[in-house]
Design an enzyme around this catalytic site. Structure first.
Site, mmCIF file in Angstrom:
data_model
loop_
_atom_site.group_PDB
_atom_site.id
_atom_site.type_symbol
_atom_site.label_atom_id
_atom_site.label_comp_id
_atom_site.label_asym_id
_atom_site.label_seq_id
_atom_site.Cartn_x
_atom_site.Cartn_y
_atom_site.Cartn_z
ATOM 1 N N CYS A 200 0.850 -1.296 0.068
ATOM 2 C CA CYS A 200 -0.188 -0.180 -0.020
ATOM 3 C C CYS A 200 0.999 1.276 -0.015
ATOM 4 C CB CYS A 200 -0.855 0.008 1.047
ATOM 5 S SG CYS A 200 -0.123 0.079 2.854
ATOM 6 N N HIS A 251 -2.390 1.331 7.007
ATOM 7 C CA HIS A 251 -2.894 1.057 5.508
ATOM 8 C C HIS A 251 -3.054 2.540 5.016
ATOM 9 C CE1 HIS A 251 -4.279 -0.834 1.855
ATOM 10 N NE2 HIS A 251 -5.242 -0.086 1.884
ATOM 11 N N HIS A 262 -5.981 1.504 -4.363
ATOM 12 C CA HIS A 262 -4.769 1.201 -3.394
ATOM 13 C C HIS A 262 -4.623 -0.327 -3.609
ATOM 14 C CE1 HIS A 262 -8.274 -0.950 -0.687
ATOM 15 N NE2 HIS A 262 -8.557 -0.948 -1.775
#
Length: 289
Positions: A200, A251, A262
């Site tokens: 990520c 994240h 993402h």
């Protein structure tokens, strides 16, 4: 310490020389085949990278070597800021992946397509190497639609100008989303910062590098460094950050018209989709690049 550069297209950075498994042999070979390595791993094998891999170095990326032992170098990566070390992201790479810094040049350019062939001569012959998105090189001259770039160990090579972007060129939110979307469907790779796999924060870091913006490598450091904004003020091209109660940020993704672009998690693919209920419940802040 000495300053050197990655001389292979992609060098994976490990927690220690003992971290690689037998299946990781293609990634640590003298001439690594990161594409084959990524292709060979199923979800369980990829999960096994947690605690083993940290990040990746791209061709010609500068590296500080702290120590060497048994064919490995303890390094920090200055282009990848980290709260772990003031000098850059720390870890270990095979010493065979490192060479002398490229010669001095100007006008840095970045590879802005998933992969690009480095040629010995403009438009001629087989590729010397296949370089990844995010690779930044110093340009030397331009001839008939090709750019000559400085490479490690005193060499040079040629890249087609249609795969390159000047890192000094202004950019905006639409550029971040366009470049991120190049990797829709790519499998998540823990520690990945290359066209063969991204995690990520690796997606955010590498896209930013192409656009001439140096930001930290990890999500929690990105949130700490960047300008935080209220979640309800976030616009496409901004960043969403996620954390569970009393836990650090785990994240990050680009805000998009659809929701979020993402690299989700191991076992899933890079996507541009609406936020799930679980994501919404852990959305803690946003930031602007």
């Amino acid at each position: 310490m000495k300053l050197v550069a990655a001389k292979v297209p992609v060098s994976t950075v490990w927690t220690s020389p003992d971290a690689p498994r037998d299946i990781d042999a293609p990634a640590i070979a003298e001439q690594p085949d990161v594409a084959a390595w990524a292709k060979a791993m199923d979800t369980e094998t990829r999960l096994g990278l947690h605690g083993r891999t940290l990040t990746q170095l791209l061709f010609a990326e500068p590296v500080l070597v702290r120590s060497e032992r048994d064919g490995w170098s303890e390094i920090v990566a200055p282009w990848q800021p980290s709260s772990q070390d003031a000098l850059g992201y720390p870890g270990w790479v095979p010493s065979s992946h490192l060479g002398e810094l490229p010669g001095s040049a100007s006008a840095p350019v970045a590879i802005a397509v998933p992969t690009a062939s480095l040629l010995a001569e403009p438009g001629a012959g087989a590729a010397v190497a296949e370089l990844s998105f995010g690779t930044v090189l110093a340009s030397v001259e331009h001839v008939d639609g090709y750019t000559r770039v400085a490479t490690p160990d005193g060499g040079s090579g040629w890249l087609s100008e249609d795969v390159l972007r000047s890192v000094e060129q202004p950019s905006g939110a639409e550029d971040r989303l366009r470049l991120g979307a190049l990797f829709l469907g790519l499998e998540y790779l823990w520690g990945g910062t290359s066209a063969y796999g991204l995690d990520c924060s690796g997606l955010i870091h590498t896209v930013s590098r192409v656009l001439g913006v140096r930001i930290p490598r990890d999500a929690h450091d990105q949130a700490d460094m960047l300008e935080n904004i209220p979640v309800d003020e976030a616009q496409p091209g901004d960043l969403y950050f996620f954390a569970r109660p009393d836990k650090p940020i785990h994240h990050v993704g680009f805000v998009s018209p659809e929701g979020m672009l993402h690299a989700s998690e191991t076992g899933k693919k890079l996507e541009d989709a609406a936020l799930t209920d679980d994501r919404r419940s852990t959305l803690v802040t946003a930031a602007r690049l």
